[in-house]
Write an enzyme that holds these catalytic residues in place. Structure first.
Site, PDB file in Angstrom:
ATOM      1  N   GLU A  27      -7.876  17.825 -35.577  1.00  0.00           N
ATOM      2  CA  GLU A  27      -9.040  17.302 -35.235  1.00  0.00           C
ATOM      3  C   GLU A  27      -8.742  16.409 -34.301  1.00  0.00           C
ATOM      4  O   GLU A  27      -9.699  16.455 -32.993  1.00  0.00           O
ATOM      5  CB  GLU A  27      -9.705  16.639 -36.347  1.00  0.00           C
ATOM      6  CG  GLU A  27     -10.354  17.345 -37.844  1.00  0.00           C
ATOM      7  CD  GLU A  27     -10.586  16.650 -38.787  1.00  0.00           C
ATOM      8  OE1 GLU A  27     -11.603  16.174 -39.079  1.00  0.00           O
ATOM      9  OE2 GLU A  27      -9.636  16.588 -40.016  1.00  0.00           O
ATOM     10  N   TYR A  85      -6.436   2.333   2.736  1.00  0.00           N
ATOM     11  CA  TYR A  85      -6.456   1.687   1.198  1.00  0.00           C
ATOM     12  C   TYR A  85      -7.567   0.779   1.008  1.00  0.00           C
ATOM     13  O   TYR A  85      -8.209  -0.039   1.819  1.00  0.00           O
ATOM     14  CB  TYR A  85      -5.062   0.936   1.045  1.00  0.00           C
ATOM     15  CG  TYR A  85      -4.940   0.153  -0.371  1.00  0.00           C
ATOM     16  CD1 TYR A  85      -4.517   0.726  -1.266  1.00  0.00           C
ATOM     17  CD2 TYR A  85      -5.294  -1.183  -0.289  1.00  0.00           C
ATOM     18  CE1 TYR A  85      -4.423   0.233  -2.468  1.00  0.00           C
ATOM     19  CE2 TYR A  85      -5.318  -1.794  -1.677  1.00  0.00           C
ATOM     20  CZ  TYR A  85      -4.806  -0.998  -2.746  1.00  0.00           C
ATOM     21  OH  TYR A  85      -4.777  -1.609  -3.988  1.00  0.00           O
ATOM     22  N   SER A 117      -7.860  11.931 -48.608  1.00  0.00           N
ATOM     23  CA  SER A 117      -9.191  11.208 -48.493  1.00  0.00           C
ATOM     24  C   SER A 117      -9.017  10.036 -49.424  1.00  0.00           C
ATOM     25  O   SER A 117      -8.240   9.948 -50.505  1.00  0.00           O
ATOM     26  CB  SER A 117     -10.224  12.176 -49.012  1.00  0.00           C
ATOM     27  OG  SER A 117     -11.166  11.218 -49.651  1.00  0.00           O
ATOM     28  N   ASN A 145       0.752  -1.233  -0.004  1.00  0.00           N
ATOM     29  CA  ASN A 145       0.145   0.053   0.012  1.00  0.00           C
ATOM     30  C   ASN A 145       0.930   1.410  -0.025  1.00  0.00           C
ATOM     31  O   ASN A 145       0.602   2.250  -0.814  1.00  0.00           O
ATOM     32  CB  ASN A 145      -1.103   0.285   1.291  1.00  0.00           C
ATOM     33  CG  ASN A 145      -1.862  -1.097   1.003  1.00  0.00           C
ATOM     34  OD1 ASN A 145      -2.152  -1.651   0.179  1.00  0.00           O
ATOM     35  ND2 ASN A 145      -2.894  -1.101   2.151  1.00  0.00           N
ATOM     36  N   HIS A 194     -17.692  36.011 -31.492  1.00  0.00           N
ATOM     37  CA  HIS A 194     -18.652  35.320 -32.029  1.00  0.00           C
ATOM     38  C   HIS A 194     -18.410  34.757 -33.629  1.00  0.00           C
ATOM     39  O   HIS A 194     -19.245  34.343 -34.214  1.00  0.00           O
ATOM     40  CB  HIS A 194     -20.040  36.251 -32.357  1.00  0.00           C
ATOM     41  CG  HIS A 194     -20.138  37.025 -31.104  1.00  0.00           C
ATOM     42  ND1 HIS A 194     -21.321  36.366 -29.864  1.00  0.00           N
ATOM     43  CD2 HIS A 194     -19.948  38.027 -30.619  1.00  0.00           C
ATOM     44  CE1 HIS A 194     -21.219  37.328 -28.960  1.00  0.00           C
ATOM     45  NE2 HIS A 194     -20.546  38.308 -29.455  1.00  0.00           N
ATOM     46  N   LYS A 250      -7.912  16.221 -51.640  1.00  0.00           N
ATOM     47  CA  LYS A 250      -8.174  16.812 -50.111  1.00  0.00           C
ATOM     48  C   LYS A 250      -6.963  16.427 -49.355  1.00  0.00           C
ATOM     49  O   LYS A 250      -6.115  15.856 -49.655  1.00  0.00           O
ATOM     50  CB  LYS A 250      -9.270  15.735 -49.400  1.00  0.00           C
ATOM     51  CG  LYS A 250     -10.750  15.929 -49.800  1.00  0.00           C
ATOM     52  CD  LYS A 250     -11.268  17.164 -49.455  1.00  0.00           C
ATOM     53  CE  LYS A 250     -11.773  17.289 -48.155  1.00  0.00           C
ATOM     54  NZ  LYS A 250     -12.730  16.519 -47.554  1.00  0.00           N
TER      55      LYS A 250
HETATM   56  N1  ARG Z   1      -1.719  -3.311  -7.421  1.00  0.00           N
HETATM   57  C1  ARG Z   1      -2.196  -2.823  -6.225  1.00  0.00           C
HETATM   58  C2  ARG Z   1      -2.784  -1.246  -6.665  1.00  0.00           C
HETATM   59  O1  ARG Z   1      -2.271  -0.623  -7.556  1.00  0.00           O
HETATM   60  C3  ARG Z   1      -1.112  -2.633  -5.149  1.00  0.00           C
HETATM   61  C4  ARG Z   1      -1.568  -2.563  -3.824  1.00  0.00           C
HETATM   62  C5  ARG Z   1      -2.144  -3.696  -3.302  1.00  0.00           C
HETATM   63  N2  ARG Z   1      -2.492  -3.740  -1.902  1.00  0.00           N
HETATM   64  C6  ARG Z   1      -3.511  -4.697  -1.357  1.00  0.00           C
HETATM   65  N3  ARG Z   1      -3.761  -4.423  -0.205  1.00  0.00           N
HETATM   66  N4  ARG Z   1      -4.061  -5.163  -2.185  1.00  0.00           N
HETATM   67  O2  ARG Z   1      -3.503  -0.779  -5.712  1.00  0.00           O
END
Ligand code: ARG
Length: 460
Positions: free
Chosen positions: A293, A320, A280, A113, A159, A286
């Site tokens: 675009e 997380y 084109s 994490n 405009h 063209k």
């Molecule tokens: N691939 C995961 C992400 O991008 C990494 C972290 C995973 N952590 C977990 N507790 N499963 O978030």
């Protein structure tokens, strides 16, 4: 004992359902994090060794091993393994395969994490630097064209109706002004995101005596985050960067639109270099401004990336959640789209060839100097509202007679107001009219030249 297959470890007996595994895996896209993941791991290992948590020998094995794994994965000598889920498990597992127990010590005091949050911040920081330099390249191309066309006059529009004459350089520098702010926004996002979250662990940091300042310094982060739950649980740094990308892409879309207009036979103001146009399959004559675009269209995609990202984070509980994995693809897509569009925009601008006589001729029809007549009367003491009225009346007279204002003659002007004198002819010359607009930020030669000098000093 070999390394664990993925992050599931021995808590699990069986494998993930195959469709679930495919949905769960991020390695197909997060392999972009490889250099950042390795840099983060080396910094972490060096800190662990400096704190005596791992030995100097383990550190040497880890750093050498990580560099070898990085180059083999990058070169395709080692395949990415989807069953290992993500970039982090791929790298760690290959490291363990190659150096054994030392590799098993790398993840001490760390979680995926804080690892992924660190990698993403490193990615965003590098992406911001690259985008800033690409924006500056576009701005240099604009400055060069502007200087070459300092004395090219063209109509300015409101405009999409011809309004008042300006210099082409002034119009090009308006594009630069937008991009200059985009650059500033990306730099702001970069500065705010340049914070080390490493050491926040899964959510509650670690019991081990790590040194967060050490890793922050090694990775070039300006500071260390203040709350472990927030550090692993937010992606606002990515949202901010993508918001800045979306606005830059919106500005590019306006530039793209003007290029498309200018390329049309109706305007005929400019031609984009062949390298950026298509033909084109049906009409041999063209030459289509496809790239202009597409630059215009890609704004939708980058705005979409921002909406995806911010929607993923909305309503998430701390800290997380796997949802956060879904913030990666929109981040990469926004960055890579803007990167390509800036590169193409620079090419289009560099190769633009303007039809100077046609730009100039476009001023001569449409009573673009009506405001000058009003301003002239103001200098003779006529109140502006009355002067505006008289100028409007003269536009009507001229259009009834099928002439431009300069073709009316002094007698007709005097009939409309006795304050008109022979010197009014000066005011009806477009070049002089533009050059009278000497206020700061205006289109007069002196003002535009001052802006160009300022820009050159800024861009070097
Ligand atoms: N691939 C995961 C992400 O991008 C990494 C972290 C995973 N952590 C977990 N507790 N499963 O978030």
């Amino acid at each position: 004992m070999s390394g664990p297959k993925g992050a599931r470890g021995r808590r699990f007996e069986g494998a993930l359902d195959p469709v679930a595994a495919a949905l769960n895996a991020s390695v197909s896209f997060d392999q972009r994090l490889l250099p950042h993941d390795v840099a983060g791991s080396i910094a972490h290992a060096e800190m662990l060794a400096a704190r005596g948590i791992i030995s100097a020998e383990d550190l040497t094995a880890i750093t050498t091993g990580l560099r070898a794994v990085e180059s083999k994965l990058a070169a395709g000598e080692l395949p990415w393994d989807e069953s290992l889920e993500d970039v982090h498990m791929n790298v760690e597992s290959r490291l363990i395969d190659s150096i054994g127990d030392a590799g098993r010590r790398l993840h001490t005091g760390r979680s995926r994490n804080d690892q992924v949050a660190t990698d993403l911040r490193l990615y965003a920081r590098a992406a911001a630097s690259r985008l800033i330099s690409l924006i500056d390249d576009v701005r240099r191309a604009l400055a060069k064209q502007a200087r070459a066309h300092l004395d090219t006059l063209m109509p300015g529009y409101t405009h999409l109706q011809r309004a008042q004459p300006v210099r082409l350089a002034h119009h090009l520098l308006a594009w630069d002004a937008m991009l200059a702010r985009d650059r500033g926004r990306i730099a702001d996002a970069q500065r705010r995101g340049n914070v080390s979250v490493l050491g926040s662990g899964a959510l509650a940091a670690t019991t081990l005596p790590i040194d967060r300042e050490h890793t922050a310094r090694a990775l070039g982060f300006a500071e260390v985050s203040h709350n472990s739950l927030d550090a692993v649980g937010d992606r606002d740094f990515a949202i901010e960067l993508v918001a800045a990308c979306a606005l830059a892409q919106v500005h590019l879309s306006r530039i793209g639109e003007e290029l498309v207009l200018w390329m049309s036979s109706e305007f005929g103001f400019a031609k984009i270099g062949e390298a950026y146009c298509s033909g084109s399959s049906l009409m041999p004559q063209k030459m289509n401004p496809d790239l202009a675009e597409l630059v215009r269209a890609k704004a939708g995609r980058v705005i979409g990336a921002w909406v995806t990202l911010v929607t993923v984070v909305k309503g998430l509980p701390l800290a997380y959640n796997k949802d956060l994995q879904e913030t990666q693809e929109p981040l990469y897509d926004a960055v890579e789209t803007l990167d390509a569009c800036l590169t193409v925009a620079r090419g289009m601008i560099e190769t633009l060839v303007f039809d100077v006589p046609r730009l100039r001729a476009a001023i001569d029809a449409g009573y673009l100097l009506a405001t000058e007549l009003a301003d002239y009367l103001v200098t003779k003491g006529v109140p502006f509202r009355e002067a505006h009225d008289i100028a409007g009346h003269l536009v009507r007279v001229a259009s009834e007679r099928g002439v431009e204002l300069a073709g009316l003659g002094l007698a007709v002007l005097k009939e409309a107001h006795p304050a008109f004198e022979a010197d009014v002819a000066d005011w009806l010359d477009p070049a002089r009219a533009v050059d009278r607009r000497t206020v700061r930020g205006g289109p007069a030669r002196s003002s535009v030249l001052a802006e160009l000098d300022r820009l050159d000093a800024e861009l070097l």
